[in-house]
Scaffold this motif. Structure first.
Motif, PDB file in Angstrom:
ATOM      1  N   GLN A 144       0.840  -1.191   0.000  1.00 50.13           N
ATOM      2  CA  GLN A 144       0.000   0.000   0.000  1.00 50.13           C
ATOM      3  C   GLN A 144       0.878   1.246   0.000  1.00 50.13           C
ATOM      4  O   GLN A 144       1.821   1.356   0.802  1.00 50.13           O
ATOM      5  N   LYS A 149      -2.662   5.779  -0.866  1.00 51.28           N
ATOM      6  CA  LYS A 149      -3.455   4.663  -0.339  1.00 51.28           C
ATOM      7  C   LYS A 149      -3.743   3.585  -1.384  1.00 51.28           C
ATOM      8  O   LYS A 149      -4.442   2.608  -1.077  1.00 51.28           O
ATOM      9  N   HIS A 174       6.695  -3.308   7.657  1.00 50.16           N
ATOM     10  CA  HIS A 174       5.517  -2.985   8.466  1.00 50.16           C
ATOM     11  C   HIS A 174       4.275  -3.436   7.693  1.00 50.16           C
ATOM     12  O   HIS A 174       4.094  -3.089   6.533  1.00 50.16           O
ATOM     13  N   SER A 176      -0.019  -4.386   7.659  1.00 49.98           N
ATOM     14  CA  SER A 176      -1.351  -4.188   8.235  1.00 49.98           C
ATOM     15  C   SER A 176      -2.273  -5.327   7.823  1.00 49.98           C
ATOM     16  O   SER A 176      -2.514  -5.523   6.633  1.00 49.98           O
ATOM     17  N   ARG A 177      -2.793  -6.057   8.810  1.00 46.49           N
ATOM     18  CA  ARG A 177      -3.765  -7.115   8.503  1.00 46.49           C
ATOM     19  C   ARG A 177      -5.051  -6.527   7.922  1.00 46.49           C
ATOM     20  O   ARG A 177      -5.699  -7.122   7.086  1.00 46.49           O
ATOM     21  N   ARG A 178      -5.411  -5.326   8.403  1.00 41.79           N
ATOM     22  CA  ARG A 178      -6.668  -4.717   7.987  1.00 41.79           C
ATOM     23  C   ARG A 178      -6.628  -4.299   6.512  1.00 41.79           C
ATOM     24  O   ARG A 178      -7.640  -4.265   5.820  1.00 41.79           O
ATOM     25  N   ILE A 179      -5.431  -3.948   6.053  1.00 42.96           N
ATOM     26  CA  ILE A 179      -5.274  -3.571   4.646  1.00 42.96           C
ATOM     27  C   ILE A 179      -4.747  -4.762   3.840  1.00 42.96           C
ATOM     28  O   ILE A 179      -4.829  -4.788   2.628  1.00 42.96           O
TER      29      ILE A 179
ATOM     30  N   ASP B 182      -4.217   5.266   9.847  1.00 39.11           N
ATOM     31  CA  ASP B 182      -4.946   4.495   8.838  1.00 39.11           C
ATOM     32  C   ASP B 182      -4.282   3.139   8.605  1.00 39.11           C
ATOM     33  O   ASP B 182      -4.955   2.144   8.375  1.00 39.11           O
ATOM     34  N   ASP B 184      -2.111   1.656  10.895  1.00 37.42           N
ATOM     35  CA  ASP B 184      -1.914   0.919  12.149  1.00 37.42           C
ATOM     36  C   ASP B 184      -3.218   0.555  12.861  1.00 37.42           C
ATOM     37  O   ASP B 184      -3.195  -0.252  13.803  1.00 37.42           O
ATOM     38  N   ILE B 185      -4.340   1.129  12.452  1.00 34.96           N
ATOM     39  CA  ILE B 185      -5.583   0.857  13.178  1.00 34.96           C
ATOM     40  C   ILE B 185      -5.875  -0.650  13.141  1.00 34.96           C
ATOM     41  O   ILE B 185      -5.674  -1.307  12.124  1.00 34.96           O
ATOM     42  N   GLY B 186      -6.275  -1.179  14.303  1.00 34.21           N
ATOM     43  CA  GLY B 186      -6.530  -2.616  14.413  1.00 34.21           C
ATOM     44  C   GLY B 186      -5.327  -3.424  14.876  1.00 34.21           C
ATOM     45  O   GLY B 186      -5.455  -4.607  15.166  1.00 34.21           O
ATOM     46  N   MET B 187      -4.138  -2.789  14.943  1.00 31.98           N
ATOM     47  CA  MET B 187      -2.942  -3.535  15.375  1.00 31.98           C
ATOM     48  C   MET B 187      -2.866  -3.616  16.895  1.00 31.98           C
ATOM     49  O   MET B 187      -3.414  -2.775  17.604  1.00 31.98           O
TER      50      MET B 187
END
Lengths: 203, 346
Positions: A144, A149, A174, A176-179, B182, B184-187
């Motif tokens: 990303q 974004k 680094h 992100s699981r969410r992304i 944006d 890092d949210i959820g980590m």
């Protein structure tokens, strides 16, 4: 192709294991390309009848027909072979939407595939720590761009050019699981134009 | 008590500066002539009247201008403020904590009138007069966390506590030292700190997490952190790094005192009553090196700290390329005399 050994890294970087059969009422296996081999290896030690309750979602990518025949020979209750992850996504969401307690999820193949499928599964309420993963095949990364974004798939070089905004980005560990992506940051932010020669770090 | 709110900018023409009174109360972060990571937590108790430690949420002369800057950042990038669906109750907890504290501690600036769930909030510096129903989102123009943090200096990370860990599940982040909400949210606690060098190996995060999991309601904690920033930029986000990174090139020996800033974060930690979440305000204070050296002790000490800082830390904090210049400039203010213990000016 054996499973991949990754260098030790920072704590947000995902760690992958080796798939093993777990007791469950039903089993959902999602794989791309060489990830099929992880399922075939898993099948060597599965209890009798497990594939009667197994749904395989498989995206062969460049491996074409190499593994599809052997996957079908496992006689899973359902076996879907699709042209891309995006094409498989509505089906995956439908399956997860219907999932009951006792569903086991197995992911194998590229990081991009596992990350995106894990995101769908966690959105459906399955804790990420309950999902098994095994990396096989390409180490290309889903990145990303932190600036625009946009997601660039299958990145093999560092730095690389963002497919959306065109900035030259370096590849961070680094994640992100969410992304379901690693972070890319402009490599020449402090000296615009000074972009190092891209090096192939991922294959 | 009156505060003369300054009309100033943290972008473009950079008119930010500190008054002599604001310099005196600056939270200088070094208690000795060297620096290494530590957990360095202490109770967030009222201490030293006039200092930034006196009140629960410090309001200073930069308040109104900082809130204008936040509104601009949010207009450009709404992803700087996010809250996962299960965090709304924590947002109400935070709104209550801030409104009650500010109304009690700054009665001439803020008023809160409560009649059951019917609340009336008056914020005089920002000219806000809001009647709303507590716990009813439809009665506020934004969600509760966004509403109140648009009126409170500092970034806010709201952390859910579960599985013996803290999860960054909501936040308002517009004045950050180069990290992305944006992304890092959820980590969890270890994941969002993953890029910090050395501290994991030193066991810092394991100890810090253990401490934070046990912060109790009514017993908040605090610590200071710091970095260096060229120009008084509140928004040093990764999102905009491709815009501000280049400013590091503009630093010269001549403009050092004006352009180079010590950036200090006053980090506080509060347990929230209904949600059991932990709120982690990260308040940014900026001071120009030219302002800082008006306190001789601070000039001497900052010179020694930056000169001797391990290279890995100077790299992580983003000033490795400018360090030689900064240290040379500061050396003029270091006569080699001993410094007194503690952070306060002599």
């Amino acid at each position: 192709m054996p499973k991949t050994a990754f260098e030790p890294s920072i704590k947000s970087r995902p760690i992958y294991g080796t798939l093993e059969p777990r007791p469950g009422k039903s089993h959902l296996m999602i794989a791309d390309a060489e990830g099929a081999e992880a399922i075939l290896d898993l099948a060597k030690s599965t209890p009798k009848g497990m594939f009667d309750h197994t749904h395989i979602i498989y995206i062969p990518k460049k491996t074409g027909e190499t593994f599809t025949g052997r996957l079908r020979e496992l006689n899973p209750a359902q076996c879907y072979v699709g042209p891309s992850y995006e094409a498989a996504l509505p089906r995956l969401r439908r399956v997860l939407n219907d999932a009951h307690m006792g569903l086991q999820v197995y992911l194998s193949g590229s990081e991009g595939l596992m990350g995106q499928a894990m995101l769908e599964a966690t959105n459906a309420g399955i804790p990420h720590s309950a999902i098994q993963t095994e990396h096989r095949g390409s180490t290309a990364r889903r990145m990303q761009c932190v600036h625009c974004k946009g997601i660039t798939e299958d990145v093999t070089t560092d730095p690389f050019q963002c497919a959306h905004c065109g900035l030259h980005l370096f590849v961070r560990d680094h994640y992100s699981r969410r992304i379901a992506a690693f972070q890319g940051v402009r490599v020449d932010a402090e000296e615009p134009g000074n972009v190092p020669e891209p090096v192939e770090r991922f294959k | 008590m009156t505060i003369n709110f300054r009309d100033e900018t943290f972008r473009d023409d950079f008119t930010f500066r500190n008054s002599p009174e604001a310099i005196k109360r600056f939270p200088f972060p070094f208690h000795e002539d060297s620096y290494m990571y530590s957990v360095n937590m202490e109770p967030h108790k009222s201490y030293r009247p006039g200092s930034v430690y006196e009140r629960t949420f410090d309001v200073d002369e930069h308040y109104v201008s900082e809130m204008k800057d936040r509104a601009k950042v949010l207009a450009e990038d709404p992803l700087r403020c996010q809250s996962l669906p299960h965090m709304t109750l924590a947002g109400w907890d935070l709104l209550e904590l801030i409104m009650v504290s500010k109304a009690e501690e700054y009665p001439d600036l803020f008023e809160l009138h409560r009649d059951g769930n019917k609340w009336h909030w008056i914020n005089k510096p920002l000219g806000i007069d809001q009647k709303f129903v507590f716990l009813d989102e439809a009665t506020l123009p934004y969600g509760p966390m966004e509403y109140i943090t648009r009126q409170t200096q500092g970034d806010f990370a709201v952390l859910d506590q579960r599985d013996d860990n803290l999860w960054m599940d909501a936040g308002m982040v517009t004045t950050q030292a180069d990290w992305s909400l944006d992304f890092d949210i959820g980590m969890n606690f270890f994941e969002w700190h993953a890029p910090v060098p050395k501290a994991h190996e030193m066991g810092i995060f394991v100890r810090a997490l253990k401490f934070l999991l046990n912060v109790r309601q009514g017993a908040p904690a605090r610590r200071l952190n710091w970095t260096m920033t060229v120009n008084p930029l509140l928004d040093t986000s990764p999102e905009n790094y491709h815009k501000w990174g280049v400013m590091k090139q503009d630093l010269t020996m001549e403009n050092m005192g004006e352009k180079m800033h010590l950036r200090v974060e006053l980090q506080t930690f509060f347990r929230l009553p209904r949600s059991n979440a932990l709120v982690f305000p990260i308040r940014c204070y900026l001071i120009k090196l030219g302002e800082l050296v008006t306190e001789p002790k601070w000039g001497r000490r900052l010179h020694r700290v930056l000169r001797d800082l391990p290279e890995e830390l100077a790299t992580y904090k983003g000033f490795i390329s400018n360090r030689p210049k900064i240290v040379e400039w500061l050396s003029k203010y270091d006569d080699g005399k001993p410094t007194s213990p503690g952070i306060w000016p002599d």
